[in-house]
Scaffold this active site. Structure first.
Site, PDB file in Angstrom:
ATOM      1  N   ASP A  43       0.850  -1.202   0.000  1.00  0.00           N
ATOM      2  CA  ASP A  43       0.000   0.000   0.000  1.00  0.00           C
ATOM      3  C   ASP A  43       0.882   1.248   0.000  1.00  0.00           C
ATOM      4  O   ASP A  43       1.613   1.498   0.964  1.00  0.00           O
ATOM      5  CB  ASP A  43      -0.916  -0.037   1.233  1.00  0.00           C
ATOM      6  N   TYR A  68      -2.541   7.342  -7.612  1.00  0.00           N
ATOM      7  CA  TYR A  68      -3.902   7.821  -7.371  1.00  0.00           C
ATOM      8  C   TYR A  68      -4.343   8.439  -8.700  1.00  0.00           C
ATOM      9  O   TYR A  68      -3.915   9.533  -9.057  1.00  0.00           O
ATOM     10  CB  TYR A  68      -3.900   8.871  -6.257  1.00  0.00           C
ATOM     11  N   THR A  69      -5.170   7.716  -9.458  1.00  0.00           N
ATOM     12  CA  THR A  69      -5.510   8.139 -10.825  1.00  0.00           C
ATOM     13  C   THR A  69      -6.947   8.652 -10.974  1.00  0.00           C
ATOM     14  O   THR A  69      -7.361   8.966 -12.094  1.00  0.00           O
ATOM     15  CB  THR A  69      -5.288   6.982 -11.824  1.00  0.00           C
ATOM     16  N   TYR A 106       6.040   6.438 -13.527  1.00  0.00           N
ATOM     17  CA  TYR A 106       5.220   6.973 -14.622  1.00  0.00           C
ATOM     18  C   TYR A 106       4.602   8.297 -14.201  1.00  0.00           C
ATOM     19  O   TYR A 106       4.114   8.435 -13.074  1.00  0.00           O
ATOM     20  CB  TYR A 106       4.136   5.964 -15.015  1.00  0.00           C
ATOM     21  N   ASP A 109       0.831  13.840 -18.746  1.00  0.00           N
ATOM     22  CA  ASP A 109       0.659  15.092 -19.489  1.00  0.00           C
ATOM     23  C   ASP A 109       0.010  16.177 -18.614  1.00  0.00           C
ATOM     24  O   ASP A 109       0.114  17.358 -18.922  1.00  0.00           O
ATOM     25  CB  ASP A 109      -0.225  14.833 -20.716  1.00  0.00           C
ATOM     26  N   TYR A 132      -4.441  16.346  -9.152  1.00  0.00           N
ATOM     27  CA  TYR A 132      -3.762  15.160  -9.688  1.00  0.00           C
ATOM     28  C   TYR A 132      -2.445  15.569 -10.363  1.00  0.00           C
ATOM     29  O   TYR A 132      -1.385  15.003 -10.068  1.00  0.00           O
ATOM     30  CB  TYR A 132      -4.685  14.450 -10.682  1.00  0.00           C
TER      31      TYR A 132
END
Ligand SMILES: NC(=O)c1ccc[n+]([C@@H]2O[C@H](COP(=O)([O-])OP(=O)(O)OC[C@H]3O[C@@H](n4cnc5c(N)ncnc54)[C@H](OP(=O)(O)O)[C@@H]3O)[C@@H](O)[C@H]2O)c1
Length: 305
Positions: A43, A68-69, A106, A109, A132
C-alpha cells in the site's frame, strides 16, 4: 567447461492490478524474478510498509505504475493523492538509491497546462492545473531530489485490456446508445498499457540489466504512441474498428457529435493539448513507437475476444 550461472535479477512492480501494472507482469517476466504486488500487498499510502517491503526484497529494479488516478476525486481527496503520487515515489526513490537500484516511475501530461502550440518536450515549463497533476509533478520532483537512477516516463491517454478507460467506455456506449457526444477540442495520442509496458521492459533489459548502469541515461522522458487525435477522433476510430470487427452497434459513425470541452464540465481541468514529443525517448534508447491506431486495433482484438 563449466559455465557460471548468471544471477537472476529481482524486479518489484507496484499496483499490479492497474492497466500498466497488469501488462508489466507480462512484459517484465523474461527479465528476471518479478514480484508484482497489488494494493493489498503493497500500500503506497503506508511509507513504513513500503520501506520494509523494499528492504526485504532488495530488488534490482523497482517499477512503480501504482498511482492515485481518480483525477476528479483528487480535487477533494488531496491528502491521499499527494501521499500516493508524491510521498510514496519519494520513499521508493530513497530506498532504490540506497540499494543502487533503478526506479522506473510513470507521470502524466497533466503536469502541463495544455496551452502550448505543438507538442510538449521534456524541458517545457510545467504548470499543472489539477490536484492530480500537481501531486504527480511533486512525485517527479521527489524522485529527482533523491539523486536515484530513475526513468520517469510521462505518458497520456492510457488504455489497457485490464481496467477501465475511454476506449472501453465508447465501446459500451456505442452498443447501448444511438447517438454520442464527444469532446473534439482536446488533443493527444491514445497509448496502450501494453506499449508502455513493452517499452519499459526494452529499456530496462537493454540499458540497465545488460548495459552499464553507471552510464544509464536516467531522467524524464515522454512516452506516447505516434500520431495524434481528439477524443472525438478516438471515439470515431474505436467504433469504426469495432463495426469492422462485426460488433453490433446502436450508434452509427455520423451520430457521434463533436462538442467543446466547455459543454462537458468536470471537477478537474484537463489539458487541451496533451501532445507529447517523444524524440528524446526514441533517440536515446532506440525505441520505435507505432501509430496509436495500431495499438488500439490490437487492444480491441484483445477486448472483443
Ligand atoms: N490512465 C491514464 O490515462 C494515464 C495518463 C497519464 C499518465 N498515467 C500514469 O500512468 C501510470 C499508470 O496508470 P494506469 O492507467 O495503469 O492506472 P490505473 O489503471 O488507475 O492503476 C493504478 C493502480 O494503482 C493502484 N493504487 C492506487 N492506490 C494505491 C495505493 N495506495 N497503494 C498501492 N496501489 C495503489 C490501484 O489499485 P486498485 O486496483 O486497488 O485500485 C491501481 O491498480 C500512473 O502513474 C498514472 O498516473 C495514466
Amino acid at each position: 567447461m563449466r559455465h557460471k550461472t548468471p544471477s537472476i535479477p529481482t524486479l518489484l512492480v507496484t499496483g499490479s492490478n492497474g492497466q500498466v501494472g497488469f501488462e508489466l507482469r507480462r512484459s517484465l517476466a523474461p527479465l528476471g524474478r518479478v514480484v508484482a504486488l497489488e494494493r493489498a500487498g503493497c500500500d503506497l499510502s503506508r511509507p513504513d510498509e513500503l520501506r520494509r517491503i523494499v528492504r526485504e526484497l532488495r530488488p534490482d529494479v523497482i517499477v512503480n505504475p501504482a498511482a492515485y488516478t481518480a483525477v476528479d476525486k483528487a480535487e477533494t481527496d488531496i491528502e491521499a493523492a499527494y501521499a500516493i503520487n508524491s510521498v510514496a515515489p519519494g520513499v521508493l526513490a530513497e530506498e532504490a538509491k540506497t540499494l543502487g537500484s533503478l526506479l522506473v516511475h510513470y507521470s502524466t501530461d497533466y503536469v502541463f497546462d495544455g496551452r502550448k502550440d505543438g507538442s510538449y518536450v521534456e524541458t517545457d515549463k510545467v504548470n499543472p492545473q489539477s490536484v492530480y497533476g500537481k501531486s504527480k509533478l511533486a512525485g517527479e520532483q521527489a524522485i529527482a531530489a533523491s539523486g536515484v537512477q530513475a526513468l520517469v516516463l510521462r505518458t497520456c491517454w492510457v488504455a489497457g485490456a485490464h481496467g477501465s478507460n475511454f476506449a472501453k467506455t465508447m465501446l459500451k456506449l456505442g452498443r447501448e446508445r444511438d447517438s454520442l457526444r464527444v469532446i473534439a477540442d482536446q488533443f493527444g495520442a491514445p497509448t496502450t498499457a501494453s506499449l508502455i509496458a513493452d517499452v519499459t521492459a526494452q529499456i530496462v533489459a537493454r540499458h540497465w540489466l545488460s548495459g552499464r548502469p553507471a552510464a544509464f541515461a536516467g531522467g524524464v522522458y515522454h512516452l506516447a504512441a505516434a500520431g495524434e487525435t481528439s477524443w472525438h477522433g478516438y471515439a470515431t476510430e474505436v467504433l469504426r474498428m469495432a463495426a469492422a470487427l462485426g460488433v453490433p452497434l446502436q450508434a452509427n459513425l455520423e451520430q457521434i457529435e463533436a462538442i467543446p470541452a466547455t459543454a462537458y464540465p468536470l471537477p478537474a481541468p484537463r489539458p487541451a493539448n496533451s501532445r507529447l514529443n517523444t524524440s528524446k525517448l526514441r533517440e536515446t534508447f532506440g525505441i520505435h513507437l507505432p501509430d496509436w491506431q495500431q495499438g488500439i486495433r490490437l487492444l480491441l482484438d484483445q477486448i472483443l475476444n
